[in-house]
Design a protein around this motif. Structure first.
Motif, PDB file in Angstrom:
ATOM      1  N   ALA A   1       0.826  -1.212   0.000  1.00  0.00           N
ATOM      2  CA  ALA A   1       0.000   0.000   0.000  1.00  0.00           C
ATOM      3  C   ALA A   1       0.857   1.257   0.000  1.00  0.00           C
ATOM      4  CB  ALA A   1      -0.919  -0.018   1.220  1.00  0.00           C
TER       5      ALA A   1
ATOM      6  N   ALA B   1       2.442   1.700  -3.475  1.00  0.00           N
ATOM      7  CA  ALA B   1       1.445   2.127  -4.453  1.00  0.00           C
ATOM      8  C   ALA B   1       1.062   3.590  -4.270  1.00  0.00           C
ATOM      9  CB  ALA B   1       0.202   1.244  -4.339  1.00  0.00           C
TER      10      ALA B   1
ATOM     11  N   ARG C   1       4.481   0.836  -9.916  1.00  0.00           N
ATOM     12  CA  ARG C   1       3.276   1.364  -9.254  1.00  0.00           C
ATOM     13  C   ARG C   1       2.083   0.444  -9.476  1.00  0.00           C
ATOM     14  NH1 ARG C   1      -0.988   5.252 -10.148  1.00  0.00           N
ATOM     15  NH2 ARG C   1      -1.393   6.418  -8.214  1.00  0.00           N
TER      16      ARG C   1
ATOM     17  N   GLN D   1       0.014  -1.704  -6.709  1.00  0.00           N
ATOM     18  CA  GLN D   1      -1.438  -1.608  -6.551  1.00  0.00           C
ATOM     19  C   GLN D   1      -2.081  -2.983  -6.588  1.00  0.00           C
ATOM     20  OE1 GLN D   1      -2.386   1.075  -9.753  1.00  0.00           O
ATOM     21  NE2 GLN D   1      -2.322   2.883  -8.444  1.00  0.00           N
TER      22      GLN D   1
ATOM     23  N   THR E   1      -4.030  -4.863  -3.466  1.00  0.00           N
ATOM     24  CA  THR E   1      -5.360  -5.463  -3.618  1.00  0.00           C
ATOM     25  C   THR E   1      -5.334  -6.942  -3.273  1.00  0.00           C
ATOM     26  OG1 THR E   1      -5.819  -3.874  -5.384  1.00  0.00           O
ATOM     27  CG2 THR E   1      -7.260  -5.787  -5.231  1.00  0.00           C
TER      28      THR E   1
END
Length: 261
Positions: A73, A76, A86, A90, A94
């Motif tokens: 996190a 990202a 990046r 991400q 997730t």
């Protein structure tokens, strides 16, 4: 150009939240984070136990999932749009959230006997979590982080330059071409003044880079009309005075044609 002013809100203009709201936000975020980590650990530990890990290795599952979710996190959020790594961060963030959610759901379903924990697919997926987390974290670490130069642009008022009319009397004279500095000649060394004038006859014998012998010095003195001079005077007086003024001459090699040193 009109002056540009930046509007800076005052801490007393009513737009800043009250102190208790700021304190609740500052203290509440780490408190909530700690509470959620503690509440998530039993479910993740339970899933690790169902997959076959024994103590104390099963305790590594909560730490792996929590640290993985936090690192992904942060990466990202801190990498600029379009930067390498990046999108991967991400997707990792997730994926980490899905894993954490699935671990809680599966653990509670098994604990309430709504689901059988002894299933091959569940054990296989749970077993793949640690190596997958490790591989993705190494990928994020190996991806270079772009360095953006800080912006130095500021709103600077533009000042118009007005050139005053040139006065012929005070007009600037174009600079003369720079001349190379004059090289001062090296002063010649002062001539040596000998106490014994016969030294002037013997000194040229050192010109060939050797130390003349007694015979060569005697022959030079005879040719100059000084008569026969004793060997002790030649070596102990004349040659000694020459080498007293110029000590480096005493270090020269002896002349090969000299009859005696």
């Amino acid at each position: 150009m009109a002056d540009q002013h930046l509007s800076v809100p005052s801490p007393h203009d009513g737009t800043r939240p009250p102190w208790y709201a700021r304190t609740a936000t500052t203290v509440g975020r780490p408190a909530v984070l700690t509470a959620t980590l503690i509440m998530s650990m039993p479910g993740e530990y339970k899933v690790a136990r169902l997959a076959g890990w024994s103590d104390p290795w099963a305790y590594g599952m909560p730490f792996a999932l929590s640290a993985y979710a936090g690192i992904a996190a942060v990466v990202a959020a801190t990498r600029p749009k379009g930067a390498r790594g990046r999108l991967s961060a991400q997707l990792g963030a997730t994926f980490a959230i899905i894993l954490a959610l699935a671990a809680q759901v599966v653990a509670h379903l098994v604990q309430t006997e709504h689901m059988n924990g002894n299933q091959a697919w569940l054990i296989a997926i749970t077993s793949m979590v640690p190596p997958a987390v490790l591989a993705h974290l190494l990928h994020l670490a190996a991806t270079p982080t772009p360095v953006t130069a800080p912006s130095t642009s500021v709103d600077t008022p533009v000042v118009e330059r007005v050139d005053a009319p040139a006065d012929p009397a005070t007009a600037a004279v174009p600079p003369m071409p720079q001349q190379a500095p004059a090289i001062e000649p090296t002063p010649a060394p002062a001539p040596v003044v000998y106490r014994d004038p016969r030294c002037v006859i013997v000194r040229p014998l050192y010109a060939d880079g050797t130390r003349p012998g007694t015979g060569a010095m005697r022959d030079a003195l005879l040719a100059a009309g000084h008569g026969r001079v004793g060997d002790s005077t030649i070596r102990g007086t004349i040659r000694a005075e020459i080498e007293e003024h110029e000590p480096h001459l005493a270090l020269l090699p002896p002349a090969l044609h000299g009859r005696t040193a």
